[in-house]
Design a protein around this motif. Structure first.
Motif, PDB file in Angstrom:
ATOM      1  N   LEU A 115       0.837  -1.206   0.000  1.00 57.58           N
ATOM      2  CA  LEU A 115       0.000   0.000   0.000  1.00 57.58           C
ATOM      3  C   LEU A 115       0.867   1.250   0.000  1.00 57.58           C
ATOM      4  N   MET A 118       2.369   1.657  -3.452  1.00 53.24           N
ATOM      5  CA  MET A 118       1.355   2.045  -4.425  1.00 53.24           C
ATOM      6  C   MET A 118       0.981   3.510  -4.263  1.00 53.24           C
ATOM      7  N   LEU A 119       0.803   3.934  -3.022  1.00 51.15           N
ATOM      8  CA  LEU A 119       0.469   5.335  -2.785  1.00 51.15           C
ATOM      9  C   LEU A 119       1.607   6.238  -3.253  1.00 51.15           C
ATOM     10  N   ALA A 121       3.618   5.650  -5.670  1.00 55.72           N
ATOM     11  CA  ALA A 121       3.716   5.676  -7.125  1.00 55.72           C
ATOM     12  C   ALA A 121       2.524   6.373  -7.767  1.00 55.72           C
ATOM     13  N   ALA A 122       1.400   6.433  -7.051  1.00 57.88           N
ATOM     14  CA  ALA A 122       0.184   7.000  -7.647  1.00 57.88           C
ATOM     15  C   ALA A 122       0.325   8.508  -7.812  1.00 57.88           C
ATOM     16  N   ARG A 128      -4.340  11.388  -0.833  1.00 64.36           N
ATOM     17  CA  ARG A 128      -4.713  11.782   0.525  1.00 64.36           C
ATOM     18  C   ARG A 128      -5.902  10.990   1.025  1.00 64.36           C
ATOM     19  N   PHE A 129      -6.914  10.869   0.129  1.00 64.70           N
ATOM     20  CA  PHE A 129      -8.118  10.132   0.510  1.00 64.70           C
ATOM     21  C   PHE A 129      -7.786   8.680   0.832  1.00 64.70           C
ATOM     22  N   PHE A 130      -7.029   8.041  -0.066  1.00 67.23           N
ATOM     23  CA  PHE A 130      -6.719   6.627   0.143  1.00 67.23           C
ATOM     24  C   PHE A 130      -5.909   6.429   1.420  1.00 67.23           C
ATOM     25  N   ARG A 131      -4.921   7.306   1.616  1.00 63.74           N
ATOM     26  CA  ARG A 131      -4.080   7.161   2.799  1.00 63.74           C
ATOM     27  C   ARG A 131      -4.922   7.264   4.068  1.00 63.74           C
ATOM     28  N   SER A 132      -5.823   8.233   4.094  1.00 66.66           N
ATOM     29  CA  SER A 132      -6.687   8.389   5.267  1.00 66.66           C
ATOM     30  C   SER A 132      -7.578   7.174   5.454  1.00 66.66           C
ATOM     31  N   ALA A 133      -8.112   6.655   4.337  1.00 69.11           N
ATOM     32  CA  ALA A 133      -9.013   5.497   4.422  1.00 69.11           C
ATOM     33  C   ALA A 133      -8.296   4.302   5.033  1.00 69.11           C
ATOM     34  N   TYR A 134      -7.054   4.091   4.644  1.00 64.55           N
ATOM     35  CA  TYR A 134      -6.312   2.927   5.151  1.00 64.55           C
ATOM     36  C   TYR A 134      -5.922   3.107   6.615  1.00 64.55           C
ATOM     37  N   PHE A 135      -5.683   4.363   6.992  1.00 66.45           N
ATOM     38  CA  PHE A 135      -5.210   4.638   8.349  1.00 66.45           C
ATOM     39  C   PHE A 135      -6.363   4.689   9.353  1.00 66.45           C
ATOM     40  N   LEU A 136      -7.549   4.964   8.843  1.00 69.82           N
ATOM     41  CA  LEU A 136      -8.723   5.168   9.689  1.00 69.82           C
ATOM     42  C   LEU A 136      -8.942   4.084  10.760  1.00 69.82           C
ATOM     43  N   GLY A 193      -2.810  -0.083   8.116  1.00 65.63           N
ATOM     44  CA  GLY A 193      -2.683   1.319   7.730  1.00 65.63           C
ATOM     45  C   GLY A 193      -1.665   2.065   8.574  1.00 65.63           C
TER      46      GLY A 193
END
Lengths: 315, 306
Positions: A115, A118-119, A121-122, A128-136, A193
């Motif tokens: 993860l 991937m973040l 490289a993206a 930001r959204f994905f990182r927050s979603a995984y960390f939540l 996360g």
């Protein structure tokens, strides 16, 4: 400010005069700054460890008719440890968490690393959204996470079970063979996360010049990952692995909360549960202390063993 | 990224002229791989968010709908009714649990942060006999998980008569070995000796120097310790479980657990557990997401340099 220091420094007469009270001031400062922390550390971390060792080496001797007379504490050597290790249920619980760790730790660390990469490289949008979603999930207490997944594992309540049945799969998350991995899923969901964030922090600290050089040399994205990023984030991966090993062996809340939902979780399912049960159901604090000490020793051995393995392969 | 590329073009104009796009291949993936990447990220997001989504939906349902309707769609939402039921149940005990959680986490985290940052600063900037030994002892404390200490702490506290009091949960929360470790690393890097020396020459006392200069310089590390400690105490379950028997002292985690363990006798608590879980999760989720950058800043200092 620095100029002030340097102009005063060369052999001024003020220095030796202030030296004596200064030293006392420093000693006071050390006491004041370090004292409260050290005291609390001693009281709530060091002392309990020694107390656990003491309890694990002693036993309660009852005298008088039917053992109802006076009780006294006696030194029993390692017999509590012998009792713990000859208790099949406790040894089985140790084996269970070790099996759990062997599977869950690599799965989670690989997921967290993937993860993070991937973040990294993206493109900037959505990261930001994905990182927050995984960390939540890290912010959700373990008790709540276990309750939540407990509902999601329960047939009749869970859309996941419904969905699996619609596809023709018999999803039995709480069966004897599966429940350990259902717990592994809860732990992974909660902490992947967080571990990802640790790895991202290290990825961000890589010198951008390295990527520049790599792209000039015509390295592919995959080569950049395997030759530059992975070797350089190794310390973060090692660190998260060690902490995850220590954490997984302590498994307690998740099985305790899933217990009412399934018959496959016994009161001695994990070493911590066994010690808890020994202390509060059987009132055998000495054996419970021995079990806690054994668990701490195993955790210690595994994390140091892992560190040693890593260091050897580095050479 | 763009800035880097510009620099490269200036440095090696020949390579840039030949094929300006090729060179960025390492950093900018092709269209297909970008789609695959986004798809992978989205699948992961569904995994991490779905339980939270389910919780939000489930918290709006009546007990009959909870068991009778699909868990992914709304049906006859009555969120406010459920929330009111949680807050009013048993004379408003849930509110008390929330305040207890706030007390344990708030007081624990603030005190632990100040004490551990002071200790870390002291270990970094003062030399005295036994300093390294003490630091190593604290470092070993970082490796010891809370659950391993809970049982011995209970045995100890029951001797001292502290069991089933606020102190039983609060006292262990006041110590953060990780904070002392991070504090030392951070102070070494971020607090210049010359500044301390200058303040001393100006006649400032050591404690004033700490309170006015050092704490400010170490603010990023302090925020990280504060967040970790707050979350750690907030999420703690084992310690309150064995220390507390009076429901008036429970934090939210233990309270919800106690409700959940009697749902077979009191099925009306099913909806209360779910709505209560939502209530307890929301503030923390907001905090986690909005304070993320502090988190990462601290982790960089702590894990990477250490």
């Amino acid at each position: 400010m620095t100029t002030q220091t340097s102009t005063q420094a060369p052999g001024t007469p003020a220095r030796p005069r202030t030296a004596a009270p200064n030293r006392r001031g420093r000693r006071l400062a050390i006491l004041g700054l370090l004292g409260p922390f050290t005291l609390l550390f001693a009281a709530t971390i060091a002392l309990p460890i020694f107390y656990a060792l003491y309890e694990s080496l002693t036993g309660v001797e009852r005298s008088g008719p039917l053992g109802r007379g006076t009780t006294s504490t006696i030194f029993v050597g390692l017999s509590n440890f012998a009792d713990a290790l000859s208790d099949e249920a406790f040894v089985a619980s140790l084996g269970r968490v070790l099996l759990f760790a062997v599977v869950q730790v690599p799965v989670m660390i690989v997921l967290a690393t993937a993860l993070a990469l991937m973040l990294d490289a993206a493109s900037a949008r959505g990261v930001r959204f994905f990182r927050s979603a995984y960390f939540l999930p890290y912010g959700i207490p373990g008790v709540i996470a276990s309750l939540l997944w407990g509902f999601l594992y329960t047939p009749g309540l869970s859309p996941v079970v419904d969905l699996a049945q619609a596809v023709g799969l018999q999803a039995d998350f709480l069966g004897a063979d599966n429940v350990l991995w259902s717990i592994a899923n809860i732990v992974t969901w909660q902490y992947a996360g967080y571990n990802m964030l640790v790895i991202i922090a290290q990825l961000k600290s890589i010198d951008p010049d390295l990527f520049e050089a790599a792209s000039i040399d015509g390295a592919s994205a995959w080569q950049v990952v395997t030759r530059i990023k992975l070797p350089l984030i190794r310390p973060a991966i090692v660190l998260t692995t060690v902490f995850t090993i220590i954490g997984t062996l302590q498994l307690f809340g998740e099985p305790l909360i899933l217990r009412p939902l399934t018959g496959s979780i016994t009161s001695t399912y994990t070493p911590n549960l066994a010690a808890y049960n020994e202390a509060f159901a059987n009132n055998n604090y000495n054996l419970a202390a021995a079990e806690s000490v054994l668990l701490a020793l195993v955790a210690c051995a595994f994390s140091f063993g892992f560190l040693k393995l890593v260091n050897r392969s580095e050479k | 990224m763009t800035a880097d590329t510009d620099v490269a073009t200036a440095d090696s104009p020949a390579a840039g002229n030949r094929d300006p796009r090729r060179r960025t291949s390492a950093s900018a993936p092709s269209a297909t791989s970008r789609i695959l990447l986004t798809a992978g990220l989205a699948v992961a997001a569904i995994y991490f968010l779905f339980p939270v989504y389910w919780l939000v939906i489930a918290a709006t349902k009546s007990r009959d709908d909870l068991f009778g309707t699909s868990g992914v769609t709304l049906s006859d939402p009555q969120l406010l009714t459920n929330l009111r039921a949680v807050v009013e149940y048993n004379g408003g005990i849930f509110g008390r649990w929330a305040l207890n959680s706030l007390l344990y986490s708030g007081v624990g985290a603030v005190v632990a942060t100040v004490l551990s940052i002071a200790a870390g600063y002291c270990l970094a900037k003062f030399t005295f006999r036994g300093r390294e030994a003490l630091f190593n002892v604290f470092l070993a404390g970082v490796m010891i998980p809370g659950t391993a200490l809970a049982l011995p702490l209970f045995l100890l506290f029951s001797r001292l008569g502290l069991v089933n009091t606020y102190w039983a949960v609060l006292l262990p929360a006041l110590v953060s070995p990780f904070g002392a470790y991070l504090g030392r690393i951070y102070a070494t890097a971020a607090v210049p000796d010359s500044l301390l020396e200058a303040a001393r020459l100006d006649g400032a006392g050591e404690f004033r120097i700490f309170a006015t200069i050092v704490l400010r310089l170490m603010a990023p590390a302090a925020v990280t310790v504060l967040l970790f400690q707050f979350i750690g105490i907030w999420n703690n379950f084992f310690l309150p479980l064995i220390m507390l028997s009076d429901p008036d002292l429970y934090p939210m985690t233990l309270g919800l657990f106690s409700w959940n363990s009697v749902t077979d006798r009191a099925p009306e608590l099913y909806t209360a557990v779910i709505a209560g879980a939502l209530l307890s999760v929301v503030p923390l989720m907001i905090a986690i997401v909005s304070l993320q950058r502090f988190w990462r800043a601290g982790l960089t200092e702590g894990s990477v340099k250490g």
